[in-house]
Design a protein around this motif. Structure first.
Motif, mmCIF file in Angstrom:
data_model
loop_
_atom_site.group_PDB
_atom_site.id
_atom_site.type_symbol
_atom_site.label_atom_id
_atom_site.label_comp_id
_atom_site.label_asym_id
_atom_site.label_seq_id
_atom_site.Cartn_x
_atom_site.Cartn_y
_atom_site.Cartn_z
ATOM 1 N N PRO A 97 -17.122 -2.258 -55.209
ATOM 2 C CA PRO A 97 -16.208 -3.103 -54.300
ATOM 3 C C PRO A 97 -17.178 -3.923 -53.320
ATOM 4 N N PRO A 98 -16.687 -4.803 -52.510
ATOM 5 C CA PRO A 98 -17.596 -5.275 -51.643
ATOM 6 C C PRO A 98 -18.517 -4.570 -51.013
ATOM 7 N N ALA A 99 -19.709 -5.201 -51.031
ATOM 8 C CA ALA A 99 -20.878 -4.269 -50.255
ATOM 9 C C ALA A 99 -20.668 -3.976 -48.500
ATOM 10 N N ALA A 100 -21.154 -2.955 -48.140
ATOM 11 C CA ALA A 100 -21.074 -2.711 -46.765
ATOM 12 C C ALA A 100 -21.719 -3.783 -45.889
ATOM 13 N N ARG A 101 -21.343 -3.697 -44.541
ATOM 14 C CA ARG A 101 -21.897 -4.885 -43.692
ATOM 15 C C ARG A 101 -23.252 -4.903 -43.352
ATOM 16 N N PRO A 102 -23.918 -6.077 -43.208
ATOM 17 C CA PRO A 102 -25.380 -5.880 -43.137
ATOM 18 C C PRO A 102 -25.736 -5.052 -41.765
ATOM 19 N N VAL A 103 -26.867 -4.386 -41.901
ATOM 20 C CA VAL A 103 -27.416 -3.448 -41.060
ATOM 21 C C VAL A 103 -27.263 -4.282 -39.500
ATOM 22 N N GLY A 104 -26.819 -3.467 -38.352
ATOM 23 C CA GLY A 104 -26.850 -3.962 -37.145
ATOM 24 C C GLY A 104 -26.960 -2.939 -36.375
ATOM 25 N N ASP A 105 -27.125 -3.381 -34.735
ATOM 26 C CA ASP A 105 -27.592 -2.174 -33.741
ATOM 27 C C ASP A 105 -26.338 -1.838 -32.879
ATOM 28 N N GLU A 106 -25.238 -2.617 -33.227
ATOM 29 C CA GLU A 106 -24.081 -2.438 -32.226
ATOM 30 C C GLU A 106 -23.598 -0.803 -32.484
ATOM 31 N N VAL A 107 -23.143 -0.296 -31.671
ATOM 32 C CA VAL A 107 -22.310 0.985 -31.527
ATOM 33 C C VAL A 107 -20.965 0.895 -30.816
ATOM 34 N N ALA A 108 -20.032 1.263 -31.377
ATOM 35 C CA ALA A 108 -18.753 1.264 -30.851
ATOM 36 C C ALA A 108 -18.461 1.710 -29.560
ATOM 37 N N PRO A 109 -17.803 1.142 -28.550
ATOM 38 C CA PRO A 109 -17.694 1.910 -27.368
ATOM 39 C C PRO A 109 -17.035 3.202 -27.399
ATOM 40 N N ALA A 110 -16.138 3.410 -28.543
ATOM 41 C CA ALA A 110 -15.540 4.756 -28.578
ATOM 42 C C ALA A 110 -16.531 5.880 -28.915
ATOM 43 N N ARG B 229 -31.820 5.948 -50.818
ATOM 44 C CA ARG B 229 -31.645 5.424 -51.818
ATOM 45 C C ARG B 229 -30.092 5.058 -51.922
ATOM 46 N N ALA B 230 -29.171 5.836 -51.558
ATOM 47 C CA ALA B 230 -27.801 5.742 -51.655
ATOM 48 C C ALA B 230 -27.436 4.340 -50.652
ATOM 49 N N ALA B 231 -28.159 4.193 -49.658
ATOM 50 C CA ALA B 231 -27.699 3.235 -48.783
ATOM 51 C C ALA B 231 -28.275 2.024 -49.429
ATOM 52 N N ALA B 232 -29.382 2.092 -49.655
ATOM 53 C CA ALA B 232 -30.136 0.678 -50.429
ATOM 54 C C ALA B 232 -29.324 0.072 -51.528
ATOM 55 N N ALA B 233 -28.526 0.906 -52.309
ATOM 56 C CA ALA B 233 -27.791 0.449 -53.238
ATOM 57 C C ALA B 233 -26.573 -0.205 -53.008
ATOM 58 N N ASP C 147 -29.177 -6.998 -51.471
ATOM 59 C CA ASP C 147 -29.890 -7.998 -51.187
ATOM 60 C C ASP C 147 -30.111 -8.192 -49.462
ATOM 61 N N ASP C 148 -30.142 -7.020 -48.817
ATOM 62 C CA ASP C 148 -30.391 -6.878 -47.471
ATOM 63 C C ASP C 148 -31.787 -6.952 -47.252
ATOM 64 N N PRO C 149 -32.236 -7.963 -46.689
ATOM 65 C CA PRO C 149 -33.869 -8.075 -46.431
ATOM 66 C C PRO C 149 -34.398 -6.880 -45.701
ATOM 67 N N THR C 150 -33.668 -6.494 -44.417
ATOM 68 C CA THR C 150 -33.848 -5.452 -43.516
ATOM 69 C C THR C 150 -33.973 -4.092 -44.406
ATOM 70 N N VAL C 151 -33.377 -3.676 -45.292
ATOM 71 C CA VAL C 151 -33.408 -2.564 -46.177
ATOM 72 C C VAL C 151 -34.441 -2.749 -47.214
ATOM 73 N N ASN C 152 -34.747 -3.857 -47.850
ATOM 74 C CA ASN C 152 -35.782 -4.271 -48.730
ATOM 75 C C ASN C 152 -37.084 -4.043 -48.168
ATOM 76 N N HIS C 153 -37.368 -4.502 -46.802
ATOM 77 C CA HIS C 153 -38.442 -4.622 -46.178
ATOM 78 C C HIS C 153 -38.956 -3.313 -45.763
ATOM 79 N N LEU C 154 -37.805 -2.311 -45.368
ATOM 80 C CA LEU C 154 -38.098 -0.863 -44.605
ATOM 81 C C LEU C 154 -38.630 -0.298 -46.163
ATOM 82 N N VAL C 155 -38.108 -0.237 -47.206
ATOM 83 C CA VAL C 155 -38.364 0.273 -48.479
ATOM 84 C C VAL C 155 -39.798 -0.240 -48.941
ATOM 85 N N ALA C 156 -39.953 -1.401 -48.771
ATOM 86 C CA ALA C 156 -41.409 -1.750 -49.137
ATOM 87 C C ALA C 156 -42.625 -1.308 -48.339
#
Length: 286
Positions: free
Chosen positions: A97-110, A187-191, A195-204
């Motif tokens: 299904p559609p990929a997860a949202r791009p990695v971000g820093d926000e944490v829900a108030p809850a 590995r599970a998250a990267a899959a 195409d997320d540059p943040t993830v690819n850069h971290l792995v590299a």
């Protein structure tokens, strides 16, 4: 985005390594005296999955047509894949299904409110690739605060492999176990984020910085971390054993990690020694 194309090289590698991890006895086949390599033969996987041997061989050779979802389901059953591994297989074949949202820093108030309420329980919030986004005071006291200065400094995988001094707080005999946990989870998250540059850069960066990480990454083990037991060598409390329970929020893939005393332990009383004066105990990092 929906991944519509097959990642042939990755799929071939994952199928081969998964096949090597399944013994003939696991699927009711005789081991036989002439096996030169571990695991199942290609022809045996094909037979278990109800496909031709030629079709399966072409998949492991990174050629041939894109497998259907029905074929992938049969392969997952034949290779005795876990749910995480099965999902990874579908991703590599272009059927997720559609990929997860791009990695971000926000944490829900809850979630921040929840951490504030857990004054006696160490807890922190991470994203799916291991960035620590918020900690309560008990988590900071038990595990230490995160560094927000250096690149990837608050990422638990980077700190584990990129700064080996971090490992001194954990028993040496368990280092290999924790290393495999970190890599399989990443590995599970990267899959989910091909195409997320943040993830690819971290792995590299991890591959370049750590031969241990590169070797484990090439094993292609996949497992989302949901619960585990962890031992910490704390400077004040001494050896501490905690059960780590991971709660995943489906809408933004945040992981709330709770560090709770094992049943029958005196850890709750020992953790009380770490408490700070009342106030806002949540630290959020942005």
């Amino acid at each position: 985005m929906i991944r519509m194309t097959i990642a042939r090289g990755e799929l071939a590698d994952f199928l081969r390594r998964s096949r090597e991890r399944v013994s003939p006895e696991d699927v009711g086949l005789p081991a036989g005296p002439r096996r030169r390599t571990p695991g199942l033969r290609r022809e045996e996987v094909a037979g278990l999955a109800g496909m031709s041997a030629d079709y399966y061989i072409r998949l492991e050779q990174a050629r041939g047509p894109q497998p259907s979802t029905q074929m992938l389901g049969a392969l997952a059953r034949a290779l005795r894949l876990s749910d995480d591994e099965r999902d990874h297989l579908y991703l590599l074949a272009g059927h997720r299904p559609p990929a997860a949202r791009p990695v971000g820093d926000e944490v829900a108030p809850a979630l921040l409110h929840l951490l504030d309420q857990l004054q006696a329980t160490p807890a922190q919030v991470l994203n799916d690739i291991g960035d620590v986004l918020a900690q309560n005071a008990m988590a900071q006291a038990l595990l230490g605060g995160v560094c927000t200065v250096s690149e990837h400094g608050r990422n638990v995988v980077w700190r584990w492999f990129g700064d080996t001094a971090q490992r001194a707080a954990y028993p040496a005999e368990e280092h290999d176990y924790y290393s495999r946990l970190h890599v399989a989870d990443l590995r599970a998250a990267a899959a989910h984020r091909p195409d997320d540059p943040t993830v690819n850069h971290l792995v590299a960066r991890l591959r370049a910085a750590s031969a241990d990480f590169a070797e484990l990454w090439d094993r292609h083990e996949v497992a989302v971390r949901r619960h585990s037991r962890m031992r910490v060598l704390h400077g004040v409390l001494g050896p501490v054993e905690v059960d780590c329970q991971v709660l995943i929020t489906p809408e933004d893939n945040r992981r709330v990690v709770l560090y709770v005393p094992p049943p029958g332990s005196d850890l709750a009383d020992r953790l009380a020694l770490l408490r700070r004066p009342a106030g806002s105990d949540t630290l959020a990092f942005t």
